[in-house]
Design a protein around this motif. Sequence first.
Motif, PDB file in Angstrom:
ATOM      1  N   LEU A  14      39.925  33.485  33.261  1.00 20.05           N
ATOM      2  CA  LEU A  14      39.431  34.693  32.522  1.00 20.05           C
ATOM      3  C   LEU A  14      38.749  35.660  33.649  1.00 20.05           C
ATOM      4  O   LEU A  14      38.791  36.747  33.287  1.00 20.05           O
ATOM      5  N   SER A  15      38.192  34.993  34.561  1.00 26.35           N
ATOM      6  CA  SER A  15      37.682  35.835  35.699  1.00 26.35           C
ATOM      7  C   SER A  15      38.909  36.420  36.331  1.00 26.35           C
ATOM      8  O   SER A  15      38.644  37.638  36.937  1.00 26.35           O
ATOM      9  N   TYR A  16      39.704  35.837  37.092  1.00 25.79           N
ATOM     10  CA  TYR A  16      40.799  36.523  37.428  1.00 25.79           C
ATOM     11  C   TYR A  16      41.332  37.850  36.638  1.00 25.79           C
ATOM     12  O   TYR A  16      41.381  38.796  37.370  1.00 25.79           O
ATOM     13  N   PHE A  17      41.528  37.764  35.415  1.00 29.44           N
ATOM     14  CA  PHE A  17      42.125  38.726  34.456  1.00 29.44           C
ATOM     15  C   PHE A  17      41.237  39.636  34.617  1.00 29.44           C
ATOM     16  O   PHE A  17      41.496  40.887  34.481  1.00 29.44           O
ATOM     17  N   CYS A  18      39.794  39.441  34.123  1.00 29.91           N
ATOM     18  CA  CYS A  18      38.910  40.476  33.945  1.00 29.91           C
ATOM     19  C   CYS A  18      38.594  41.239  35.223  1.00 29.91           C
ATOM     20  O   CYS A  18      38.570  42.464  35.154  1.00 29.91           O
ATOM     21  N   PHE A  19      38.409  40.582  36.203  1.00 27.57           N
ATOM     22  CA  PHE A  19      37.796  41.167  37.518  1.00 27.57           C
ATOM     23  C   PHE A  19      38.975  41.999  38.084  1.00 27.57           C
ATOM     24  O   PHE A  19      38.532  43.170  38.621  1.00 27.57           O
ATOM     25  N   ILE A  23      45.152  35.600  49.087  1.00 29.78           N
ATOM     26  CA  ILE A  23      44.987  34.196  48.781  1.00 29.78           C
ATOM     27  C   ILE A  23      45.209  33.916  47.175  1.00 29.78           C
ATOM     28  O   ILE A  23      45.751  33.094  46.796  1.00 29.78           O
ATOM     29  N   PHE A  24      44.946  34.781  46.637  1.00 29.17           N
ATOM     30  CA  PHE A  24      44.849  34.790  44.926  1.00 29.17           C
ATOM     31  C   PHE A  24      46.388  34.574  44.504  1.00 29.17           C
ATOM     32  O   PHE A  24      46.728  33.712  43.703  1.00 29.17           O
ATOM     33  N   GLU A  25      47.148  35.734  45.291  1.00 29.82           N
ATOM     34  CA  GLU A  25      48.524  35.686  44.786  1.00 29.82           C
ATOM     35  C   GLU A  25      49.329  34.290  45.176  1.00 29.82           C
ATOM     36  O   GLU A  25      50.158  33.713  44.605  1.00 29.82           O
ATOM     37  N   LYS A  26      48.698  33.894  46.483  1.00 31.83           N
ATOM     38  CA  LYS A  26      49.562  32.439  46.982  1.00 31.83           C
ATOM     39  C   LYS A  26      48.987  31.306  45.972  1.00 31.83           C
ATOM     40  O   LYS A  26      49.786  30.233  45.554  1.00 31.83           O
ATOM     41  N   MET A  27      47.901  31.269  45.612  1.00 30.18           N
ATOM     42  CA  MET A  27      47.455  30.231  44.700  1.00 30.18           C
ATOM     43  C   MET A  27      48.367  30.192  43.142  1.00 30.18           C
ATOM     44  O   MET A  27      48.722  29.094  42.950  1.00 30.18           O
ATOM     45  N   LEU A  28      48.537  31.545  42.703  1.00 26.03           N
ATOM     46  CA  LEU A  28      49.286  31.589  41.524  1.00 26.03           C
ATOM     47  C   LEU A  28      50.743  31.153  41.680  1.00 26.03           C
ATOM     48  O   LEU A  28      51.477  30.832  41.115  1.00 26.03           O
ATOM     49  N   THR A  29      51.169  31.709  43.063  1.00 25.83           N
ATOM     50  CA  THR A  29      52.609  31.393  43.426  1.00 25.83           C
ATOM     51  C   THR A  29      52.803  29.779  43.660  1.00 25.83           C
ATOM     52  O   THR A  29      53.786  29.210  43.048  1.00 25.83           O
ATOM     53  N   GLU A  30      52.018  29.118  43.813  1.00 27.01           N
ATOM     54  CA  GLU A  30      51.704  27.514  44.063  1.00 27.01           C
ATOM     55  C   GLU A  30      51.475  26.814  42.593  1.00 27.01           C
ATOM     56  O   GLU A  30      51.650  25.733  42.593  1.00 27.01           O
ATOM     57  N   MET A  42      35.742  30.910  41.470  1.00 24.73           N
ATOM     58  CA  MET A  42      34.969  31.941  40.703  1.00 24.73           C
ATOM     59  C   MET A  42      34.082  32.459  42.221  1.00 24.73           C
ATOM     60  O   MET A  42      33.576  33.663  42.082  1.00 24.73           O
ATOM     61  N   ASP A  43      33.689  31.453  42.901  1.00 26.58           N
ATOM     62  CA  ASP A  43      33.031  31.660  44.042  1.00 26.58           C
ATOM     63  C   ASP A  43      33.854  32.750  45.078  1.00 26.58           C
ATOM     64  O   ASP A  43      33.202  33.591  45.602  1.00 26.58           O
ATOM     65  N   ALA A  44      34.911  32.464  45.190  1.00 22.87           N
ATOM     66  CA  ALA A  44      35.718  33.353  45.789  1.00 22.87           C
ATOM     67  C   ALA A  44      35.692  34.799  45.524  1.00 22.87           C
ATOM     68  O   ALA A  44      35.684  35.743  46.386  1.00 22.87           O
TER      69      ALA A  44
END
Length: 272
Positions: A176-181, A152-159, A110-112
């Motif tokens: 929820l933050s990922y999805f909405c923002f 970075i977000f894509e990499k986190m989900l890939t892993e 969320m801070d990212a």
Amino acid sequence: MGNACSEGILKPKGQMKLQYFPISGRAEPIRLALMLGKFDVVDQRISSTQWEQKYKSQTPFGQVPVLTVNNKKIAQTKAILRFVGKMVKHEGRLLYPTDPLLALKVDEVMDAFDDLWILLGPTFRVADKEQKELARKELFAPEGPATFFVKIFEKMLTESTTGFVVPEAGLTVADLSYFCFLNLIRSGFVEGLAPDLFSGYPKIMEHKERVAKIPAIKEYYECPNKSNPDNSPFYEVFQPGKEAHAWPSSGWEVASLGTLDAAAAAAAAAAV
């Protein structure tokens, strides 16, 4: 299915009220968390005129979202998200984990997003439409500063082994933050950024579909009286299998939202 619980803190008494603008913005993950918890909530969507003339002076920090709980006004997006997440479970797990390390990972994500908004927020204040759109496209260019975070977000989900942002925690307020923002950014609301902005990031798009297909969330967006009472054209992207229309550059941010644009920009640029 989400349900309210009292693990760790007391469940609020009586009706709550969430105040924000008639857009998804920073309030949308809070709306979803409250909806999953099946709380009795008034979702008050404030117009730009109402904001300046009445409500701004009544908020703790001159910003929204604000959640009124037990007659107390609570501000700051992430503080509200954590508060609600500590009371709501999805499939037996709290939206904000009690395990300190998992909670830390949720906070990290969320801070990212604040770092991403700090880049994008100032573009809302650019008066010239062409310059504004160009600035945004440069941010999301292949080597742009915003693209750095998207990768970075894509990499986190890939892993991730579960498809969620913090794999061991299941669905959390970080998801929820990922999805909405990310949906907001590509919904057409942010002029200059196309609906296919994240088409080259398959895991981000898979995550979008994963969250959108959660039955309670799917039902919420299929009911515009609840999710989109002001008939905004930018909510379609939140539904499973739906993509945003390539809305023409028509000055929506200024012409339709008026002073709300400046307010939204200030909220976006603030690290809340």
